[in-house]
Motif scaffolding. Structure first.
Motif, PDB file in Angstrom:
ATOM      1  N   MET A  94       0.842  -1.197   0.000  1.00 51.38           N
ATOM      2  CA  MET A  94       0.000   0.000   0.000  1.00 51.38           C
ATOM      3  C   MET A  94       0.875   1.244   0.000  1.00 51.38           C
ATOM      4  O   MET A  94       1.782   1.361   0.811  1.00 51.38           O
ATOM      5  N   ILE A  95       0.587   2.135  -0.914  1.00 55.70           N
ATOM      6  CA  ILE A  95       1.247   3.430  -0.944  1.00 55.70           C
ATOM      7  C   ILE A  95       0.215   4.441  -0.475  1.00 55.70           C
ATOM      8  O   ILE A  95      -0.788   4.648  -1.151  1.00 55.70           O
ATOM      9  N   PRO A  96       0.420   5.042   0.698  1.00 55.22           N
ATOM     10  CA  PRO A  96      -0.585   5.973   1.221  1.00 55.22           C
ATOM     11  C   PRO A  96      -0.801   7.147   0.268  1.00 55.22           C
ATOM     12  O   PRO A  96       0.149   7.732  -0.239  1.00 55.22           O
ATOM     13  N   ASP A  97      -2.047   7.446   0.017  1.00 60.52           N
ATOM     14  CA  ASP A  97      -2.401   8.569  -0.848  1.00 60.52           C
ATOM     15  C   ASP A  97      -3.387   9.433  -0.065  1.00 60.52           C
ATOM     16  O   ASP A  97      -4.486   8.995   0.257  1.00 60.52           O
ATOM     17  N   SER A  98      -2.994  10.655   0.212  1.00 62.47           N
ATOM     18  CA  SER A  98      -3.848  11.519   1.023  1.00 62.47           C
ATOM     19  C   SER A  98      -5.158  11.844   0.324  1.00 62.47           C
ATOM     20  O   SER A  98      -6.169  12.098   0.966  1.00 62.47           O
ATOM     21  N   ALA A  99      -5.171  11.831  -1.010  1.00 61.62           N
ATOM     22  CA  ALA A  99      -6.406  12.112  -1.748  1.00 61.62           C
ATOM     23  C   ALA A  99      -7.453  11.033  -1.495  1.00 61.62           C
ATOM     24  O   ALA A  99      -8.648  11.291  -1.541  1.00 61.62           O
ATOM     25  N   LEU A 100      -7.005   9.813  -1.230  1.00 63.88           N
ATOM     26  CA  LEU A 100      -7.919   8.711  -0.969  1.00 63.88           C
ATOM     27  C   LEU A 100      -8.743   8.967   0.287  1.00 63.88           C
ATOM     28  O   LEU A 100      -9.922   8.657   0.347  1.00 63.88           O
ATOM     29  N   PHE A 101      -8.129   9.578   1.296  1.00 57.21           N
ATOM     30  CA  PHE A 101      -8.830   9.823   2.548  1.00 57.21           C
ATOM     31  C   PHE A 101      -9.822  10.971   2.433  1.00 57.21           C
ATOM     32  O   PHE A 101     -10.754  11.072   3.201  1.00 57.21           O
ATOM     33  N   LYS A 102      -9.614  11.855   1.462  1.00 54.72           N
ATOM     34  CA  LYS A 102     -10.504  12.992   1.271  1.00 54.72           C
ATOM     35  C   LYS A 102     -11.581  12.718   0.228  1.00 54.72           C
ATOM     36  O   LYS A 102     -12.483  13.515   0.048  1.00 54.72           O
ATOM     37  N   ALA A 103     -11.461  11.628  -0.489  1.00 52.04           N
ATOM     38  CA  ALA A 103     -12.363  11.336  -1.610  1.00 52.04           C
ATOM     39  C   ALA A 103     -13.794  11.125  -1.134  1.00 52.04           C
ATOM     40  O   ALA A 103     -14.044  10.419  -0.171  1.00 52.04           O
ATOM     41  N   ASP A 104     -14.713  11.762  -1.840  1.00 50.88           N
ATOM     42  CA  ASP A 104     -16.138  11.564  -1.608  1.00 50.88           C
ATOM     43  C   ASP A 104     -16.658  10.705  -2.750  1.00 50.88           C
ATOM     44  O   ASP A 104     -16.767  11.168  -3.875  1.00 50.88           O
ATOM     45  N   PRO A 105     -16.966   9.427  -2.494  1.00 51.45           N
ATOM     46  CA  PRO A 105     -17.365   8.549  -3.586  1.00 51.45           C
ATOM     47  C   PRO A 105     -18.677   8.959  -4.252  1.00 51.45           C
ATOM     48  O   PRO A 105     -18.964   8.519  -5.359  1.00 51.45           O
ATOM     49  N   ALA A 106     -19.447   9.813  -3.623  1.00 53.87           N
ATOM     50  CA  ALA A 106     -20.696  10.272  -4.223  1.00 53.87           C
ATOM     51  C   ALA A 106     -20.473  11.451  -5.172  1.00 53.87           C
ATOM     52  O   ALA A 106     -21.368  11.814  -5.928  1.00 53.87           O
ATOM     53  N   ASP A 107     -19.282  12.062  -5.148  1.00 53.91           N
ATOM     54  CA  ASP A 107     -18.967  13.194  -6.016  1.00 53.91           C
ATOM     55  C   ASP A 107     -18.447  12.673  -7.346  1.00 53.91           C
ATOM     56  O   ASP A 107     -17.271  12.368  -7.515  1.00 53.91           O
ATOM     57  N   GLN A 108     -19.338  12.574  -8.326  1.00 53.16           N
ATOM     58  CA  GLN A 108     -19.005  11.987  -9.619  1.00 53.16           C
ATOM     59  C   GLN A 108     -17.921  12.784 -10.339  1.00 53.16           C
ATOM     60  O   GLN A 108     -17.035  12.221 -10.966  1.00 53.16           O
ATOM     61  N   GLN A 109     -17.975  14.085 -10.230  1.00 53.25           N
ATOM     62  CA  GLN A 109     -16.985  14.943 -10.892  1.00 53.25           C
ATOM     63  C   GLN A 109     -15.585  14.670 -10.355  1.00 53.25           C
ATOM     64  O   GLN A 109     -14.641  14.522 -11.121  1.00 53.25           O
ATOM     65  N   PHE A 110     -15.443  14.549  -9.041  1.00 46.38           N
ATOM     66  CA  PHE A 110     -14.138  14.303  -8.415  1.00 46.38           C
ATOM     67  C   PHE A 110     -13.627  12.900  -8.786  1.00 46.38           C
ATOM     68  O   PHE A 110     -12.450  12.728  -9.062  1.00 46.38           O
ATOM     69  N   MET A 111     -14.527  11.903  -8.766  1.00 47.49           N
ATOM     70  CA  MET A 111     -14.109  10.529  -8.996  1.00 47.49           C
ATOM     71  C   MET A 111     -13.706  10.269 -10.446  1.00 47.49           C
ATOM     72  O   MET A 111     -12.988   9.314 -10.720  1.00 47.49           O
ATOM     73  N   THR A 112     -14.151  11.083 -11.391  1.00 46.18           N
ATOM     74  CA  THR A 112     -13.847  10.840 -12.796  1.00 46.18           C
ATOM     75  C   THR A 112     -12.905  11.861 -13.405  1.00 46.18           C
ATOM     76  O   THR A 112     -12.641  11.824 -14.601  1.00 46.18           O
ATOM     77  N   THR A 113     -12.364  12.755 -12.600  1.00 46.21           N
ATOM     78  CA  THR A 113     -11.441  13.755 -13.114  1.00 46.21           C
ATOM     79  C   THR A 113     -10.177  13.081 -13.647  1.00 46.21           C
ATOM     80  O   THR A 113      -9.557  12.263 -12.983  1.00 46.21           O
ATOM     81  N   GLY A 114      -9.807  13.410 -14.892  1.00 47.00           N
ATOM     82  CA  GLY A 114      -8.605  12.869 -15.508  1.00 47.00           C
ATOM     83  C   GLY A 114      -8.752  11.459 -16.029  1.00 47.00           C
ATOM     84  O   GLY A 114      -7.746  10.838 -16.390  1.00 47.00           O
ATOM     85  N   VAL A 115      -9.949  10.932 -16.106  1.00 44.53           N
ATOM     86  CA  VAL A 115     -10.172   9.584 -16.589  1.00 44.53           C
ATOM     87  C   VAL A 115     -10.848   9.652 -17.950  1.00 44.53           C
ATOM     88  O   VAL A 115     -11.846  10.344 -18.128  1.00 44.53           O
ATOM     89  N   GLN A 116     -10.300   8.918 -18.919  1.00 44.71           N
ATOM     90  CA  GLN A 116     -10.890   8.876 -20.262  1.00 44.71           C
ATOM     91  C   GLN A 116     -12.221   8.132 -20.221  1.00 44.71           C
ATOM     92  O   GLN A 116     -12.377   7.173 -19.464  1.00 44.71           O
ATOM     93  N   ALA A 117     -13.150   8.552 -21.067  1.00 44.90           N
ATOM     94  CA  ALA A 117     -14.454   7.884 -21.123  1.00 44.90           C
ATOM     95  C   ALA A 117     -14.322   6.507 -21.748  1.00 44.90           C
ATOM     96  O   ALA A 117     -13.462   6.262 -22.554  1.00 44.90           O
TER      97      ALA A 117
END
Length: 160
Positions: free
Chosen positions: A137-160
């Motif tokens: 496991m590589i700790p990622d601080s963004a993982l702890f702040k992630a809101d799984p209900a926020d679709q915009q945040f969860m898909t930022t930088g991901v190709q369709a």
């Protein structure tokens, strides 16, 4: 007559006091929002971290799915055992050594075990081959702040 009226008023007063005490002591349990840190991967959970959508998709596409709520030992004695046993996320109750042994025995008899988790139980990621399954496991601080209900945040930088 006055005696009955007095008894009725006394009972009414006691009921009113009990209702008042109940209302005053009632506290609603605060519902904690889903997060990737404390995800609820249950197939009964339809929120962002749950797997109810996946369960429903499998069922509606004609696959025979079931929520296994028996002990793993019943896999060995079931009349029609499942072809695939999936464990998603950390189980609510930890898997004992005996249960892990039972699951691996079932796998050696032809069953397929799929474990989807960031930190799978070590008893289930063993092999008899000359290779090893490892996890780092590589700790990622963004993982702890992630809101799984926020679709915009969860898909930022991901190709369709």
């Amino acid at each position: 007559m006055k005696q009955r009226l007095l008894i009725i008023l006394l009972i009414s007063l006691v009921v009113a006091v009990l209702i008042g005490l109940n209302a005053a002591s009632y506290t609603q349990k605060e519902k904690t929002p889903d997060s990737e840190l404390y995800a609820n991967r249950s197939s009964f959970n339809s929120s962002a971290t749950g797997t109810q959508g996946w369960y429903t998709l499998l069922a509606e596409t004609g696959r025979k799915v079931q929520r296994w709520q028996d002990a793993p030992a019943s896999l060995l004695t079931a009349k029609t055992p499942p072809a695939v046993f999936v464990i998603v996320g950390s189980p609510r109750r930890s898997i004992t050594d005996k249960e892990a042994e039972t699951l691996l025995t079932w796998v050696s008899r032809g069953g397929k075990l799929v474990v989807i988790d960031r930190e799978p139980p070590e008893d289930l990621v063993v092999t008899t081959a000359g290779w090893k399954i490892g996890l780092r496991m590589i700790p990622d601080s963004a993982l702890f702040k992630a809101d799984p209900a926020d679709q915009q945040f969860m898909t930022t930088g991901v190709q369709a």
